[in-house]
Design a protein around this motif. Structure first.
Motif, PDB file in Angstrom:
ATOM      1  N   GLY A 190       0.782  -1.220   0.000  1.00 22.96           N
ATOM      2  CA  GLY A 190       0.000   0.000   0.000  1.00 22.96           C
ATOM      3  C   GLY A 190       0.818   1.277   0.000  1.00 22.96           C
ATOM      4  N   VAL A 191       1.915   1.312  -0.769  1.00 24.70           N
ATOM      5  CA  VAL A 191       2.730   2.525  -0.866  1.00 24.70           C
ATOM      6  C   VAL A 191       2.814   2.948  -2.333  1.00 24.70           C
ATOM      7  CG1 VAL A 191       4.069   1.857   1.162  1.00 24.70           C
ATOM      8  CG2 VAL A 191       4.967   1.351  -1.137  1.00 24.70           C
ATOM      9  N   GLU A 192       3.242   4.196  -2.547  1.00 26.60           N
ATOM     10  CA  GLU A 192       3.305   4.739  -3.901  1.00 26.60           C
ATOM     11  C   GLU A 192       4.686   5.255  -4.283  1.00 26.60           C
ATOM     12  OE1 GLU A 192       0.277   7.698  -4.113  1.00 26.60           O
ATOM     13  OE2 GLU A 192      -1.374   6.233  -4.076  1.00 26.60           O
ATOM     14  N   SER A 193       5.640   5.230  -3.367  1.00 27.60           N
ATOM     15  CA  SER A 193       6.964   5.766  -3.672  1.00 27.60           C
ATOM     16  C   SER A 193       8.037   4.925  -2.996  1.00 27.60           C
ATOM     17  CB  SER A 193       7.087   7.216  -3.196  1.00 27.60           C
ATOM     18  OG  SER A 193       7.154   7.271  -1.779  1.00 27.60           O
ATOM     19  N   ARG A 194       9.268   5.100  -3.465  1.00 27.26           N
ATOM     20  CA  ARG A 194      10.392   4.367  -2.883  1.00 27.26           C
ATOM     21  C   ARG A 194      10.625   4.791  -1.433  1.00 27.26           C
ATOM     22  NH1 ARG A 194      13.133   1.472  -6.400  1.00 27.26           N
ATOM     23  NH2 ARG A 194      15.001   0.335  -5.771  1.00 27.26           N
ATOM     24  N   THR A 195      10.484   6.080  -1.168  1.00 25.32           N
ATOM     25  CA  THR A 195      10.655   6.563   0.208  1.00 25.32           C
ATOM     26  C   THR A 195       9.659   5.905   1.143  1.00 25.32           C
ATOM     27  OG1 THR A 195      11.510   8.688  -0.550  1.00 25.32           O
ATOM     28  CG2 THR A 195      10.646   8.598   1.693  1.00 25.32           C
TER      29      THR A 195
END
Length: 220
Positions: A190-195
């Motif tokens: 459930g994430v959208e970025s590498r960070t």
């Protein structure tokens, strides 16, 4: 009849959950295998029959870590435990003096038999496996979150700060395959970025617990 003692095996991987999973697999045969080392907080002073190097989120056999183990006199035999059967890796492992190159898909009984054969002096290289399920009892970070072992490995390397190109090089995967794993991982956690992925990884056990290879450096 001559009694034979169980072989002693030290496990090398930076992730506790992975090491414990391998210990659980081998633990099904306590009369044949004894885990000599699982915690680097308890230094190993005796020789071991076999050092089993698990490649999860670790450098593969074309890098220095394997030579460190082969050169250490406390390790009578060194075995690589991996999914990656690229011919160059197998050849590099043999050149460095590895005594076994074993698939993570081996059932417990076959893994133990292979370790015994290595201890007896054979060089054992299992057949390159088709993509198969990990051996029963194995474990990895994120398994409870629905991540496959390979997805978990990619996320572990992302959490270590590796780029997609570095992951492709380390795992002998194409860059497109790595990108596919990354997309799947992002969706599942459930994430959208590498960070965000790194933060999630840090919070969910994807940072290495130890540098188990370090206390094998420099001899006994």
């Amino acid at each position: 009849m001559t009694e034979t003692r169980p072989i002693t095996v030290a496990l090398v991987d930076d992730y506790d959950v992975v090491v414990i999973g391998v210990a659980n697999i081998l633990g099904q045969y306590p009369d044949r295998v004894v885990i000599a080392e699982i915690d680097t907080n308890q230094p190993l002073s005796d020789d071991v029959d076999v050092v089993l190097y698990d490649s999860f989120a670790q450098p593969e056999s074309d890098r220095d870590e394997i030579k460190v183990l082969v050169d250490n006199p406390r390790a009578r035999r060194v075995v690589v435990y991996t999914w990656n059967f690229h011919p160059d890796l197998i050849e590099d492992a043999k050149k460095q003096g590895v005594h076994g190159y074993l698939s993570k898909s081996l059932p417990a009984s076959e893994l133990v038999a292979a370790l015994e054969a290595v201890h007896a002096g054979e060089v054992v290289v299992t057949e390159p496996p088709p993509r198969a399920r990990p051996a029963s009892g194995s474990d990895w970070p994120g398994r409870s979150k629905g991540l496959s072992d390979r997805e978990s490995e990619v996320l572990a390397l992302i959490t270590q700060g590796k780029s997609n190109l570095e992951i492709a090089s380390l795992c002998y995967l194409s860059i497109n395959t790595v990108k596919s794993y990354v997309r799947s991982v992002y969706r599942k956690i459930g994430v959208e970025s590498r960070t965000q992925a790194v933060l999630w990884g840090v919070e969910n056990g994807f940072k290495p617990d130890h540098r188990r290879i370090d206390h094998w450096r420099g001899g006994p």
